[in-house]
Design an enzyme around this catalytic site. Structure first.
Site, PDB file in Angstrom:
ATOM      1  N   ASP A 128     -46.026  35.494  52.471  1.00  0.00           N
ATOM      2  CA  ASP A 128     -45.973  36.067  51.129  1.00  0.00           C
ATOM      3  C   ASP A 128     -44.985  35.272  50.285  1.00  0.00           C
ATOM      4  OD1 ASP A 128     -46.730  37.868  49.168  1.00  0.00           O
ATOM      5  OD2 ASP A 128     -45.081  39.236  49.594  1.00  0.00           O
ATOM      6  N   GLU A 162     -39.924  47.411  39.066  1.00  0.00           N
ATOM      7  CA  GLU A 162     -39.798  46.782  37.752  1.00  0.00           C
ATOM      8  C   GLU A 162     -40.203  47.735  36.637  1.00  0.00           C
ATOM      9  OE1 GLU A 162     -41.174  42.479  37.330  1.00  0.00           O
ATOM     10  OE2 GLU A 162     -42.258  43.194  39.079  1.00  0.00           O
ATOM     11  N   HIS A 167     -41.323  38.395  37.516  1.00  0.00           N
ATOM     12  CA  HIS A 167     -40.920  39.319  38.582  1.00  0.00           C
ATOM     13  C   HIS A 167     -39.564  38.918  39.165  1.00  0.00           C
ATOM     14  CE1 HIS A 167     -41.186  41.988  42.026  1.00  0.00           C
ATOM     15  NE2 HIS A 167     -41.090  40.958  42.853  1.00  0.00           N
ATOM     16  N   ASP A 198     -48.874  44.525  48.690  1.00  0.00           N
ATOM     17  CA  ASP A 198     -47.825  44.288  49.682  1.00  0.00           C
ATOM     18  C   ASP A 198     -46.818  45.436  49.590  1.00  0.00           C
ATOM     19  OD1 ASP A 198     -46.432  42.867  51.681  1.00  0.00           O
ATOM     20  OD2 ASP A 198     -45.099  42.031  50.173  1.00  0.00           O
ATOM     21  N   GLU A 206     -46.768  46.313  45.464  1.00  0.00           N
ATOM     22  CA  GLU A 206     -46.696  44.994  44.855  1.00  0.00           C
ATOM     23  C   GLU A 206     -48.120  44.513  44.662  1.00  0.00           C
ATOM     24  OE1 GLU A 206     -42.341  43.274  46.175  1.00  0.00           O
ATOM     25  OE2 GLU A 206     -44.131  42.313  46.985  1.00  0.00           O
ATOM     26  N   LYS A 257     -41.072  45.445  54.764  1.00  0.00           N
ATOM     27  CA  LYS A 257     -42.364  44.888  54.354  1.00  0.00           C
ATOM     28  C   LYS A 257     -43.419  44.964  55.456  1.00  0.00           C
ATOM     29  CE  LYS A 257     -41.317  42.820  50.301  1.00  0.00           C
ATOM     30  NZ  LYS A 257     -42.100  42.901  49.052  1.00  0.00           N
ATOM     31  N   THR A 304     -49.709  45.814  54.870  1.00  0.00           N
ATOM     32  CA  THR A 304     -50.147  45.018  53.722  1.00  0.00           C
ATOM     33  C   THR A 304     -51.645  45.251  53.598  1.00  0.00           C
ATOM     34  OG1 THR A 304     -48.466  43.319  54.104  1.00  0.00           O
ATOM     35  CG2 THR A 304     -50.350  42.713  52.733  1.00  0.00           C
ATOM     36  N   GLN A 321     -35.508  47.624  52.610  1.00  0.00           N
ATOM     37  CA  GLN A 321     -35.417  46.201  52.275  1.00  0.00           C
ATOM     38  C   GLN A 321     -34.025  45.837  51.760  1.00  0.00           C
ATOM     39  OE1 GLN A 321     -38.143  45.053  49.184  1.00  0.00           O
ATOM     40  NE2 GLN A 321     -37.549  42.908  49.211  1.00  0.00           N
ATOM     41  N   ARG A 376     -38.234  49.808  49.427  1.00  0.00           N
ATOM     42  CA  ARG A 376     -37.139  49.135  48.742  1.00  0.00           C
ATOM     43  C   ARG A 376     -35.772  49.480  49.315  1.00  0.00           C
ATOM     44  NH1 ARG A 376     -39.760  45.002  46.454  1.00  0.00           N
ATOM     45  NH2 ARG A 376     -41.373  45.690  45.003  1.00  0.00           N
ATOM     46  N   GLU A 436     -50.749  41.857  44.066  1.00  0.00           N
ATOM     47  CA  GLU A 436     -50.754  40.428  44.342  1.00  0.00           C
ATOM     48  C   GLU A 436     -52.184  39.912  44.509  1.00  0.00           C
ATOM     49  OE1 GLU A 436     -48.162  39.299  47.510  1.00  0.00           O
ATOM     50  OE2 GLU A 436     -46.661  40.828  47.042  1.00  0.00           O
TER      51      GLU A 436
END
Length: 394
Positions: free
Chosen positions: A106, A338, A113, A213, A179, A233, A237, A220, A217, A181
């Site tokens: 990834d 975000e 971002h 993904d 996420e 993570k 996925t 992480q 948080r 992607e």
């Protein structure tokens, strides 16, 4: 015999022809191609056992020239009459993980971002780390937890430590995120010790899928220093079931944003592989973001070149994803961290203030790109529901 009618405005016309793996009641999974609202059984129509397999890997490994010939043959086939037994309504089939994932990488290719997260995590420093504009930053993920759209995602457990806590605790993630992607699937691999130049991208890469993904948080944030993402993570996925051939994306090809400073020679593209792909993210049926892929700083050709420049081999079925796709506006950001600015600026979903994901939430990501004959082609969707965390040893 059946003549397949493709509705006006369909995202799955002859300009698209995405591949997937499907089954019908009482039958084994095999390779099909989507045409309009139907799936055509390729083993039954092309008479090649490679399409009777439960994954696309065998076909992908045959290489670019074969991909071109098969696409031409499918176009001829579905433009005429197709045997009745080979045509199935999309609503009557079950889709499966379309390829066996060999490795998963990834990247972190969106400047918007990366800058947003830099401002969130390092408010008194430069948003981008010094290396960011010199190379496509990435990490190796876990191939065994890549799942297809429709697979429920169990909320992960792990260590987390909030800024106001003296020591870490163990428990379910309280800041579960998405996420949005785009993922790229390697068709023909490369030998150990042999880097793949940017010019070989379209010969090596078979197609693209949508990717979610999932990111815990809080897990992480506590674990990622100094080696980067791991348990925050690796729990899941998700990818879409239809692989849009790179051959179908030629019309979507655009320049990447200006890259300054100039990349090192192995990352320079004479004809960049930026892509004009428009994504849409829904939370519980409400659109919360429209990320524009054309804003991505690093191209997938550059990602593949960097991934192999040290001599690392690539294999049929390797999946490498773009990282979160974000644009300059709030409603173009591809992750809740975000969109809600770390949870400090909630959004309204279904009349409620929301930050991170709750149990029972359903997330769907869709995307379209320009079609060769006008209109748009589609990627289908990657849709998953969040289930509560399972009991774990604490």
């Amino acid at each position: 015999m059946t003549r397949i009618e493709v509705p006006d405005g369909s995202l799955f016309g002859l300009d698209n022809l995405p591949y997937g793996v499907f089954s019908t009641q009482g039958t084994a999974p095999r390779v099909g191609v989507r045409v309009g609202d139907h799936v055509v059984d390729l083993a039954a129509t092309l008479g090649d056992d490679v399409f009777a397999q439960p994954v696309l890997n065998g076909f992908m490994a045959q290489g670019h020239a074969r991909w071109v010939r098969v696409r031409e043959r499918i176009t001829e086939l579905v433009s005429g009459d197709v045997p009745d037994a080979a045509v199935h309504a999309v609503s009557d089939v079950r889709t499966h993980l379309p390829f066996e994932v060999a490795d998963y990488v990834d990247f972190y290719a969106s400047e918007h971002h990366a800058s947003n997260l830099g401002r969130l995590f390092r408010p008194n420093a430069e948003p981008l780390m010094p290396n960011w504009k010199h190379l496509p930053v990435g990490y190796h993920g876990r191939a065994g937890t890549v799942v297809v759209s429709g697979t429920d995602v169990v909320r992960p457990c792990g260590q987390r430590k909030a800024p106001d806590e003296d020591s870490p605790t163990f428990g379910e993630s309280r800041r579960l995120d998405i996420e949005a992607e785009l993922g790229f699937v390697v068709g023909t691999g490369s030998e150990l010790g042999s880097p793949v130049p940017v010019e070989e991208f379209e010969q090596r890469v078979f197609g693209a899928v949508l990717v979610n993904d999932w990111s815990a948080r809080d897990i992480q944030a506590w674990e990622y220093v100094p080696l980067g993402p791991f348990l925050g993570k690796s729990f899941a996925t998700s990818i879409s079931p239809w692989v849009v051939p790179l051959l179908a994306l030629e019309t979507a090809r655009v320049a990447t944003p200006p890259q300054a400073p100039q990349p090192l020679p192995y990352l320079r593209e004479s004809s960049p592989w930026g892509l004009d792909i428009a994504l849409e993210v829904e939370l519980n049926g409400q659109v919360i973001s429209r990320p524009p892929y054309r804003e991505m700083y690093w191209s997938p050709a550059q990602m593949l070149a960097h991934m192999t420049v040290n001599g690392a081999s690539s294999r049929t079925g390797d999946l490498f994803a773009s990282g979160t796709i974000s644009g300059p506006e709030r409603d173009q950001r591809g992750a809740l961290i975000e969109i809600t600015w770390g949870g400090k600026e909630p959004i309204q979903v279904g009349g409620e203030e929301r930050t991170f994901l709750r149990d029972g939430d359903e997330v769907a990501i869709t995307a379209t790109a320009p079609a060769a004959s006008g209109g748009r082609i589609g990627f289908g969707e990657v849709r998953n529901r969040i289930l509560p965390a399972k009991g774990a040893q604490r």
